[in-house]
Each structure stands twice: as C-alpha cells, then as structure tokens.
Design an enzyme around this catalytic site. Structure first.
Site, PDB file in Angstrom:
ATOM      1  N   ASP A  63       0.860  -1.174   0.000  1.00 33.70           N
ATOM      2  CA  ASP A  63       0.000   0.000   0.000  1.00 33.70           C
ATOM      3  C   ASP A  63       0.902   1.231   0.000  1.00 33.70           C
ATOM      4  O   ASP A  63       2.111   1.127   0.227  1.00 33.70           O
ATOM      5  CB  ASP A  63      -0.877  -0.043   1.257  1.00 33.70           C
ATOM      6  CG  ASP A  63      -1.698   1.203   1.450  1.00 33.70           C
ATOM      7  OD1 ASP A  63      -2.436   1.580   0.512  1.00 33.70           O
ATOM      8  OD2 ASP A  63      -1.588   1.823   2.522  1.00 33.70           O
ATOM      9  N   ALA A  67      -0.033   5.299   1.101  1.00 30.49           N
ATOM     10  CA  ALA A  67      -0.157   6.226   2.241  1.00 30.49           C
ATOM     11  C   ALA A  67      -0.307   5.459   3.548  1.00 30.49           C
ATOM     12  O   ALA A  67      -1.155   4.576   3.682  1.00 30.49           O
ATOM     13  CB  ALA A  67      -1.338   7.161   2.042  1.00 30.49           C
ATOM     14  N   ALA A  85     -13.697  10.840   8.690  1.00 31.51           N
ATOM     15  CA  ALA A  85     -12.855  10.813   7.500  1.00 31.51           C
ATOM     16  C   ALA A  85     -11.978   9.579   7.466  1.00 31.51           C
ATOM     17  O   ALA A  85     -11.740   9.006   6.398  1.00 31.51           O
ATOM     18  CB  ALA A  85     -11.987  12.072   7.434  1.00 31.51           C
ATOM     19  N   MET A 105     -10.925   4.435   5.508  1.00 29.81           N
ATOM     20  CA  MET A 105      -9.665   4.623   4.793  1.00 29.81           C
ATOM     21  C   MET A 105      -9.128   3.304   4.246  1.00 29.81           C
ATOM     22  O   MET A 105      -9.215   2.262   4.893  1.00 29.81           O
ATOM     23  CB  MET A 105      -8.620   5.260   5.705  1.00 29.81           C
ATOM     24  CG  MET A 105      -7.496   5.957   4.947  1.00 29.81           C
ATOM     25  SD  MET A 105      -8.047   7.477   4.129  1.00 29.81           S
ATOM     26  CE  MET A 105      -8.138   8.622   5.492  1.00 29.81           C
ATOM     27  N   LYS A 147     -11.605   5.866  -3.377  1.00 27.98           N
ATOM     28  CA  LYS A 147     -12.069   7.127  -2.806  1.00 27.98           C
ATOM     29  C   LYS A 147     -13.547   7.394  -3.028  1.00 27.98           C
ATOM     30  O   LYS A 147     -14.213   7.973  -2.172  1.00 27.98           O
ATOM     31  CB  LYS A 147     -11.214   8.287  -3.325  1.00 27.98           C
ATOM     32  CG  LYS A 147      -9.755   8.182  -2.896  1.00 27.98           C
ATOM     33  CD  LYS A 147      -9.626   7.901  -1.393  1.00 27.98           C
ATOM     34  CE  LYS A 147      -8.211   7.558  -0.983  1.00 27.98           C
ATOM     35  NZ  LYS A 147      -8.149   6.660   0.167  1.00 27.98           N
ATOM     36  N   HIS A 202     -15.161   5.393  -0.464  1.00 31.40           N
ATOM     37  CA  HIS A 202     -14.902   6.040   0.823  1.00 31.40           C
ATOM     38  C   HIS A 202     -15.899   7.184   1.058  1.00 31.40           C
ATOM     39  O   HIS A 202     -16.485   7.290   2.143  1.00 31.40           O
ATOM     40  CB  HIS A 202     -13.464   6.569   0.815  1.00 31.40           C
ATOM     41  CG  HIS A 202     -12.975   7.078   2.131  1.00 31.40           C
ATOM     42  ND1 HIS A 202     -11.729   6.779   2.620  1.00 31.40           N
ATOM     43  CD2 HIS A 202     -13.550   7.894   3.069  1.00 31.40           C
ATOM     44  CE1 HIS A 202     -11.555   7.368   3.784  1.00 31.40           C
ATOM     45  NE2 HIS A 202     -12.651   8.062   4.075  1.00 31.40           N
ATOM     46  N   ARG A 236     -10.750  -2.289  -3.248  1.00 32.87           N
ATOM     47  CA  ARG A 236     -10.667  -3.008  -1.981  1.00 32.87           C
ATOM     48  C   ARG A 236     -12.002  -3.016  -1.237  1.00 32.87           C
ATOM     49  O   ARG A 236     -12.722  -2.030  -1.310  1.00 32.87           O
ATOM     50  CB  ARG A 236      -9.621  -2.327  -1.085  1.00 32.87           C
ATOM     51  CG  ARG A 236      -8.239  -2.266  -1.674  1.00 32.87           C
ATOM     52  CD  ARG A 236      -7.420  -1.277  -0.873  1.00 32.87           C
ATOM     53  NE  ARG A 236      -6.031  -1.259  -1.287  1.00 32.87           N
ATOM     54  CZ  ARG A 236      -5.150  -0.360  -0.862  1.00 32.87           C
ATOM     55  NH1 ARG A 236      -5.545   0.591  -0.027  1.00 32.87           N
ATOM     56  NH2 ARG A 236      -3.907  -0.406  -1.259  1.00 32.87           N
ATOM     57  N   ASP A 259      -1.980  -0.670   5.960  1.00 37.27           N
ATOM     58  CA  ASP A 259      -2.335  -0.107   7.267  1.00 37.27           C
ATOM     59  C   ASP A 259      -3.833  -0.060   7.513  1.00 37.27           C
ATOM     60  O   ASP A 259      -4.254   0.431   8.568  1.00 37.27           O
ATOM     61  CB  ASP A 259      -1.753   1.297   7.422  1.00 37.27           C
ATOM     62  CG  ASP A 259      -2.375   2.301   6.469  1.00 37.27           C
ATOM     63  OD1 ASP A 259      -2.254   2.094   5.244  1.00 37.27           O
ATOM     64  OD2 ASP A 259      -2.989   3.291   6.919  1.00 37.27           O
TER      65      ASP A 259
END
Length: 274
Positions: free
Chosen positions: A11, A13, A44, A48, A52, A55, A159, A185
């Site tokens: 991954d 970020a 927010a 994650m 996006k 999200h 994902r 993460d």
C-alpha cells in the site's frame, strides 16, 4: 524445493509514504465542508483504504453525516452527492500529496534488503490514477519505484476485492499468491490480501488509525506507544491480518518469519471479501 517469498505488494499512504496517512484525511474533511457539512477526523478516517468514491459513499451514508447532509441540502446523500464531492476532493488530495510524500523511516533500507534478496516489489492503492501521477514522482525521487502500481478505478472493483492485487501479480508474472506478502495499514487493504490468497500483514503505527506524524510517534512514552499499537492492531487482526508489525522497517525480519512458516508447510489461506 522450499517456497520462498517472491514479491511484496505495498500500500502507499501510511505504509510506505505519508506517516499517519494525513493527506487524504484532510482532503475529505475540507471537501465535505465545501458543501456545508462538517465531518470529524474519525468520520474521514473510518473507511480509509477503500477506493475514494467508495470512501465518500461510506462517510456520506453514515447516520450522523447523512442526517447533516439531509438537514443542509433537503435531500438524501446520493450518487449525485458522491460525484459532486469527489470532483472537489480529488484536486484537494492531489494538492496535498507533495507535503505528505516523504518515505516512512526505515522504508528505503527495508526495500533495498528485499531487492538484494531478489524479492520483487509491486503496489496497490486506494488513490486514483490522477492522485498517483502527482505522488509517484516524489516517491521516485526518494528511490521508491515499484514495478507496478494499480490504482482505485483501474479495475471494476476496489478493496477489499482482490482484483488490484491479482492485476499486479499478473503484470509481474508472480504466482502462487502464497508466495506474496501484502503490507497495508487499513482493514480494506488487509481484506484485499486475504481475498487474493496472499499473506496479509498489517502496519500498526505509521498508518491511518494512529494518524500521527513520525515526530509525534517518537514523542510518545513507551506505555502510550504500546497502547496505541494494541488499538491499531485490533481492527487489522479482525480484518484477517496474519501478523501485524509496527512499521515497514520490520519487513526483513517479517519475511524471514513467514518463510519459516512456509518451510513448515503453512499457507496463508483465502477469505472471501465482504
């Protein structure tokens, strides 16, 4: 012949760059604010790791945010709202990545160790292609150039579906999936790995759940750091992580550990994505 680890799929970020995964968090908060709706940092950060658009949908349809949207706009949060917020969000995230593009401490040494062992490096991300086109040159200038980068929106599903990993492995010519470690993460990234049949390894302290800069993390007392690691590890383990490490700097010892398990005949298994 004993199976070895052939590739690492990373991954971006919170795993390799952007300690604390700060660039997308700020952009989500600002994007909703432009439409008169205040979301919290917890709002927010909750989904994650997902693509996006997905999200934004998850944030916007959460009960509190959905009610705030309805009160402000007189209608439910819908696909038109997702499109409108995404159009604002993506340029904000593109603008934010330069300031959050530094490699996480220890990443460069760990990846050089992998290369010296002949372990290949690919990547998947919840970022869109335009965001990555901005971020990748900054990472390349620091020496991080994965063979492939599969972005959100490149394929039919993001994902926790396994398609991004499968696409990366197909392009790299790597198989079986049990010879691959995915480092991430976020729970959606762990779900992606398990659905793909890879070893799923969570990163606890540099990612989305702690949300801390390297300096903030270094300033914690040992007991605070331990508590944070436990809190960040729990959702990763619940999502199916085989192991959780603190940072990417632990990658060499992690690979040695997993190769020992492979030598003993253990396989990662497969869990279908929800």
């Amino acid at each position: 012949m004993t199976q070895k680890i052939k590739a690492i799929i990373l991954d971006w970020a919170g795993t390799v760059v952007d300690h604390g995964s700060r660039a997308p968090m700020g952009a989500f908060v600002k994007a909703f604010a432009q439409f008169g709706v205040t979301i919290s940092i917890a709002d927010a950060r909750g989904p994650m790791g997902m693509a996006k658009r997905d999200h934004i949908r998850m944030v916007g349809t959460s009960p509190g945010v959905a009610a705030a949207w309805r009160a402000r706009h007189g209608r439910d949060f819908d696909d038109a709202a997702i499109d409108a917020i995404f159009e604002v969000f993506e340029p904000m995230n593109i603008a934010a990545v330069e300031a959050h593009s530094a490699l996480i401490p220890g990443a460069q040494d760990a990846l050089e160790w992998c290369k010296a062992r002949g372990i290949r490096i690919g990547s998947t991300t919840g970022y869109t292609r335009p965001i990555m086109e901005r971020l990748m040159p900054f990472a390349a200038a620091q020496g991080f150039v994965p063979e492939v980068t599969i972005c959100a929106g490149d394929l039919a599903a993001g994902r926790p579906a396994p398609l991004q990993i499968w696409s990366a492995l197909a392009q790299m010519g790597i198989w079986p999936a049990s010879s691959v470690i995915k480092l991430d993460d976020t729970p959606p990234g762990i779900g992606e790995a398990r659905a793909a049949g890879c070893w799923a390894v969570g990163v606890a302290l540099t990612g989305n759940t702690p949300g801390l800069s390297a300096e903030e993390l270094a300033g914690l007392a040992p007991a605070e750091r331990d508590a944070l690691r436990r809190a960040a590890s729990e959702p990763l383990l619940r999502a199916g992580a085989h192991l959780v490490i603190e940072t990417i700097a632990e990658l060499p010892s992690l690979i040695d550990h997993i190769e020992t398990r492979l030598a003993a005949g253990e396989k990662p298994g497969l869990i279908e994505a929800n």
